[in-house]
Scaffold this active site. Structure first.
Site, PDB file in Angstrom:
ATOM      1  N   ASP A 254     -76.709  53.391   5.356  1.00 18.91           N
ATOM      2  CA  ASP A 254     -77.839  53.896   4.164  1.00 18.91           C
ATOM      3  C   ASP A 254     -78.553  52.546   3.468  1.00 18.91           C
ATOM      4  O   ASP A 254     -77.953  51.723   3.264  1.00 18.91           O
ATOM      5  CB  ASP A 254     -77.150  54.761   3.309  1.00 18.91           C
TER       6      ASP A 254
ATOM      7  N   LYS B  43     -84.815  55.305   1.891  1.00 22.01           N
ATOM      8  CA  LYS B  43     -85.271  56.202   0.632  1.00 22.01           C
ATOM      9  C   LYS B  43     -86.491  55.361   0.284  1.00 22.01           C
ATOM     10  O   LYS B  43     -86.704  54.277   0.319  1.00 22.01           O
ATOM     11  CB  LYS B  43     -84.180  55.954  -0.306  1.00 22.01           C
TER      12      LYS B  43
ATOM     13  N   HIS C 241     -86.260  58.329  -3.303  1.00 25.98           N
ATOM     14  CA  HIS C 241     -85.079  57.659  -4.038  1.00 25.98           C
ATOM     15  C   HIS C 241     -84.974  58.171  -5.508  1.00 25.98           C
ATOM     16  O   HIS C 241     -83.771  58.129  -5.910  1.00 25.98           O
ATOM     17  CB  HIS C 241     -85.454  56.212  -3.881  1.00 25.98           C
TER      18      HIS C 241
ATOM     19  N   TYR D 154     -84.201  48.027  -1.793  1.00 27.59           N
ATOM     20  CA  TYR D 154     -82.710  47.343  -1.452  1.00 27.59           C
ATOM     21  C   TYR D 154     -83.368  45.914  -0.898  1.00 27.59           C
ATOM     22  O   TYR D 154     -82.575  44.802  -0.694  1.00 27.59           O
ATOM     23  CB  TYR D 154     -81.754  47.827  -0.467  1.00 27.59           C
TER      24      TYR D 154
END
Length: 266
Positions: A34, A64, A97, A39
């Protein structure tokens, strides 16, 4: 589509730390990973998986879409960029997200774009993350419950999110739990520790088993091989009714992920 019950979360992991974690995870048997655009590690994850010698067809990749990419054309372009970074022609699951803060981008626009991404083959399935009951209801009105593979939400013994989860279950929408260990806070809880001693397990395994036994998927993150192995073994741990009842008493609405962009929680 079935979301794997255990995957490796990559939040805050980058560079060689992420590479080592991913390689250890692959070696131990992890096949679900994931990530998210925010990120800033999709390229690192793509490189780590490419060098991991596990065929793409055996992997389950989730990313996401970040809130800055919610306009229709931006969402599709950003997802294509994510695929480039991940070195794949599709992800298995693409999520929104967070809902657009203050409905800056209409929910129908970004969910419609996400559905279009699926139709174009950019992702095998689509879903939502951090959606409340009201927002999930709106998503269902737009997409249909059957089209929503999961709602990825914060769930752990200190935040059991009962009202939202009850609604999702009524609608047949799967739950993916993130922050399953509440940044490690639950690992030192006396109730969790006592249950762990009873089963000769770790406190992390107890917290993860608690979520798994309720049918949630979990995506814990770790950089240590022994913890990665232990987390994976949580699926074999069976808590009894007394254990589950004791953990139920720990709910105190303690939310870890609560940024300024968060919706009005249930």
């Amino acid at each position: 589509m079935t979301v794997p019950s255990i995957g490796l979360g990559t939040y805050r992991l980058k560079g060689q730390v992420l590479t080592d974690s991913v390689h250890n995870a692959l070696d131990l048997g992890y096949r679900a990973f994931d990530t998210a655009q925010i990120y800033d590690n999709e390229a690192d994850l793509g490189a780590a998986l490419a060098s991991g010698n596990v065929p793409r067809g055996e992997l389950f990749l989730t990313t996401k879409v970040w809130i800055s990419n919610f306009h229709h054309d931006d969402l599709l372009a950003s997802l294509r960029e994510s695929l480039h970074k991940l070195r794949t022609d599709h992800v298995d699951l693409a999520l929104i997200h967070w809902p657009s803060p203050n409905n800056e981008v209409p929910i129908r626009e970004y969910l419609g774009a996400l559905a279009e991404a699926k139709a174009q083959g950019l992702t095998r399935a689509i879903g939502i993350s951090n959606f409340t009951i009201d927002l999930a209801r709106q998503a269902i009105d737009i997409l249909g419950a059957d089209a929503i593979a999961t709602n990825q939400i914060e769930v752990h013994p200190y935040l059991q999110n009962r009202a939202l989860i009850a609604y999702l279950r009524e609608q047949g929408i799967h739950v993916t739990a993130f922050m399953s260990l509440a940044y490690g806070a639950v690992l030192n809880d006396p109730v969790i520790q006592a249950i762990a001693e009873k089963h000769q397990a770790t406190t992390a395994q107890v917290a993860l088993a608690w979520a798994l036994q309720q049918g949630y998927a979990v995506i814990p993150s770790s950089t240590r091989r022994e913890n990665l192995a232990g987390n994976l073994q949580a699926a074999a741990l069976r808590l009894d009714d007394e254990d589950m009842a004791k953990i139920a008493t720990l709910d105190r609405g303690e939310r870890v992920a609560n940024p300024e962009i968060a919706p009005a929680w249930d």
